[in-house]
Scaffold this active site. Structure first.
Site: not given
Length: 162
Positions: A11, A70, A72-73, A75, A102-103, A113, A137
Site C-alpha cells: 500500500d 506501515g 507489515g502486520n 499485510e 523452519h516454516n 515505516r 519436525r
C-alpha cells in the site's frame, strides 16, 4: 537460489520501499513481479495488493512473495487469508531466515515505516537466499496447519482432558 520470482504487493506506506526492493531484486538477478500499488495513493487499502501477491505466489510453486505496509502486520494477516499461504512478519534477518528455514514461508511481511532501506534489503536478501530445511519436525507442523486449513478441525491438544 538465484533467479527467484518474487511477487510484491504494497500500500502507500510500503510503496516507496517496494520500489527500492524491486530494483534491488533485479540487480541481484531475481525476477520481481509488481502486484501493486502502481502509484502512490495515501487513501489506498492494503488487502487487495497483499491478497493478490499471496494468491500469485501460492499459484506459482517455487516463487516467493513480499508484502509491505506501515508495520507489515496487517499485510501479513491479509496474505495469510489466502489458502496455502504461509506469510511471516520479518522484522530482522533472523526472523526472515527462520521463516524460510523452519516454516517454509513463501511470503514475508515487512513494515515500510519500521526499517531503513538498507535494513529492509538485508531482510529481503536473507529471505530469498535461505532454503527450506525440509526437516521432518518442521514439515509435520506445516502438515498440521495445512490439515486444519483444509478441514477446520483443530488438532488435539496434547495432555488436554477429553
Amino acid at each position: 537460489m538465484s533467479g527467484m520470482r518474487v511477487y510484491l504487493g504494497a500500500d502507500h506506506a510500503g510503496y516507496e520501499l517496494k520500489r527500492q526492493i524491486i530494483e534491488h531484486l533485479k540487480q541481484s538477478g531475481h525476477q520481481p513481479i509488481d502486484c501493486g500499488a502502481f502509484s502512490y495513493d495515501v487513501d489506498d487499502e492494503y488487502p487487495a495488493f497483499c491478497i493478490t501477491a499471496a494468491t500469485r505466489t501460492v499459484a506459482d510453486p517455487g516463487s516467493l512473495g513480499i508484502v509491505l505496509g506501515g508495520s507489515g502486520n496487517g499485510e501479513q494477516i491479509a496474505a495469510n487469508k489466502v489458502v496455502g499461504a504461509r506469510c511471516a512478519l520479518a522484522w530482522s534477518v533472523e526472523t526472515a531466515r527462520l521463516a524460510r528455514e523452519h516454516n517454509n514461508a513463501q511470503l514475508i511481511g515487512i513494515g515500510g515505516r519500521m526499517h531503513t532501506v538498507a535494513e529492509a534489503l538485508t531482510i529481503v536478501d536473507a529471505f530469498v537466499t535461505t532454503p527450506w530445511s525440509e526437516a521432518q519436525r518442521h514439515q509435520r507442523r506445516i502438515d498440521i496447519l495445512a490439515e486444519f486449513e483444509r478441514t477446520h478441525q483443530a488438532p488435539p491438544v496434547p495432555g488436554a482432558q477429553a
